[in-house]
Design a protein around this motif. Structure first.
Motif, mmCIF file in Angstrom:
data_model
loop_
_atom_site.group_PDB
_atom_site.id
_atom_site.type_symbol
_atom_site.label_atom_id
_atom_site.label_comp_id
_atom_site.label_asym_id
_atom_site.label_seq_id
_atom_site.Cartn_x
_atom_site.Cartn_y
_atom_site.Cartn_z
ATOM 1 N N MET A 225 0.773 -1.559 0.205
ATOM 2 C CA MET A 225 0.020 0.014 -0.519
ATOM 3 C C MET A 225 0.801 1.500 -0.112
ATOM 4 N N GLY A 226 1.803 1.531 1.002
ATOM 5 C CA GLY A 226 3.195 2.512 0.579
ATOM 6 C C GLY A 226 3.288 2.781 2.132
ATOM 7 N N VAL A 227 4.598 3.535 2.340
ATOM 8 C CA VAL A 227 5.909 3.620 3.073
ATOM 9 C C VAL A 227 4.929 4.220 3.597
ATOM 10 N N ILE B 145 16.511 12.291 4.785
ATOM 11 C CA ILE B 145 16.224 10.961 4.887
ATOM 12 C C ILE B 145 15.128 11.123 4.297
ATOM 13 N N VAL B 146 14.489 11.752 4.341
ATOM 14 C CA VAL B 146 12.640 10.988 3.938
ATOM 15 C C VAL B 146 13.368 11.143 2.214
ATOM 16 N N THR B 147 14.822 12.534 1.987
ATOM 17 C CA THR B 147 14.574 12.309 -0.218
ATOM 18 C C THR B 147 15.581 10.878 0.007
ATOM 19 N N ASP B 148 16.278 10.618 0.792
ATOM 20 C CA ASP B 148 17.013 9.496 0.808
ATOM 21 C C ASP B 148 15.836 8.257 0.538
ATOM 22 N N ILE B 149 14.414 8.158 1.478
ATOM 23 C CA ILE B 149 13.742 7.186 1.227
ATOM 24 C C ILE B 149 12.608 7.317 0.159
ATOM 25 N N GLY B 150 12.504 8.998 -0.549
ATOM 26 C CA GLY B 150 11.887 8.876 -1.423
ATOM 27 C C GLY B 150 12.383 8.434 -2.860
ATOM 28 N N ARG C 239 14.432 5.935 -2.458
ATOM 29 C CA ARG C 239 14.718 4.806 -2.849
ATOM 30 C C ARG C 239 12.878 3.819 -2.962
ATOM 31 N N PHE C 240 12.338 4.562 -2.773
ATOM 32 C CA PHE C 240 10.981 4.117 -2.713
ATOM 33 C C PHE C 240 10.253 5.018 -4.076
ATOM 34 N N GLY C 241 10.131 5.679 -4.011
ATOM 35 C CA GLY C 241 9.427 6.891 -5.363
ATOM 36 C C GLY C 241 7.717 7.130 -4.602
ATOM 37 N N PRO D 134 1.785 10.303 1.184
ATOM 38 C CA PRO D 134 2.200 11.546 0.817
ATOM 39 C C PRO D 134 1.764 12.313 2.799
ATOM 40 N N VAL D 135 0.894 11.249 3.579
ATOM 41 C CA VAL D 135 0.934 11.172 4.883
ATOM 42 C C VAL D 135 1.839 10.948 5.357
ATOM 43 N N ARG D 136 2.047 12.087 7.224
ATOM 44 C CA ARG D 136 3.347 11.974 7.650
ATOM 45 C C ARG D 136 3.243 12.556 9.398
#
Length: 206
Positions: free
Chosen positions: A131-133, A149-154, A156-158, A163-165
């Protein structure tokens, strides 16, 4: 609050003779239309017992066959490892929501879990989907580290990153201490709004 009653999920998973469905061990809560399975301290022991059972990966899936017809949504909260309990959850699941706090170790854990989900999809449960990360425990006071780290996650997982945090919020911690849901404790808090946004995203994805 969770009402008295219910039974042990560990018994559903480890006792062949009982022939229990998950719905046989649930109990109701103060929240309308929300049932849960009670806290089960024997689940850690069940992790080892599952390894001795034939078809160990599909025990939970089979124990949910009838239960599925009684609920619109069933949430399986799995341990953050790749043991027998988590494998059972993945084989029973239609979709997986992966929480990840903004730390390097958590990112590596998500990568390992994604590889496991891919293997499960190829060999055991072709219907499973990610469903998503979900980014959790995001600290607004430490923006530079978070964003790196959020940029790195983006990267890696696109598009798999929701969009929710979910941020660090004192109301969430206090509600947990009091054993209440965040909406009953402080429905106007930032944490409550973030979980509303998450529930909307989950419903839209179902």
């Amino acid at each position: 609050h969770v009402r008295e009653g219910g039974g042990l999920v560990s018994k559903v998973l480890t006792d062949d003779r009982a022939g229990l469905e998950v719905m046989d061990v649930v109990t109701s809560t103060d929240i309308e239309n929300l049932d849960v399975t009670p806290f089960d301290p024997s689940l850690a022991e069940a992790e080892d017992l599952l390894s001795t059972r034939i078809g160990k990966e599909f025990i939970l899936r089979d124990a949910l066959k009838v239960t599925r017809s009684h609920y619109d949504v069933i949430v399986l909260d799995c341990p953050p490892n790749q043991g027998n309990l988590t494998l059972n959850g993945l084989c029973a699941a239609d979709s997986v929501l992966i929480p990840c706090d903004p730390s390097p170790l958590a990112v590596k854990g998500v990568e390992a879990l994604v590889h496991t989900i891919t293997a499960v999809a190829n060999r055991l449960n072709p219907d499973i989907d990610v469903m998503g990360v979900l980014l959790t425990r995001v600290d607004g006071r430490n923006r530079s580290l978070n964003e790196a780290i959020v940029t790195d996650i983006g990267e890696r997982f696109g598009d798999a990153v929701l969009p929710v945090r979910i941020g660090i919020n004192s109301s969430l911690a206090k509600a947990q201490i009091e054993g209440r849901d965040i909406f009953a404790y402080d429905q106007d808090s930032r944490g409550a709004q973030q979980y509303r946004d998450l529930s909307d995203a989950v419903v839209a994805a179902l």
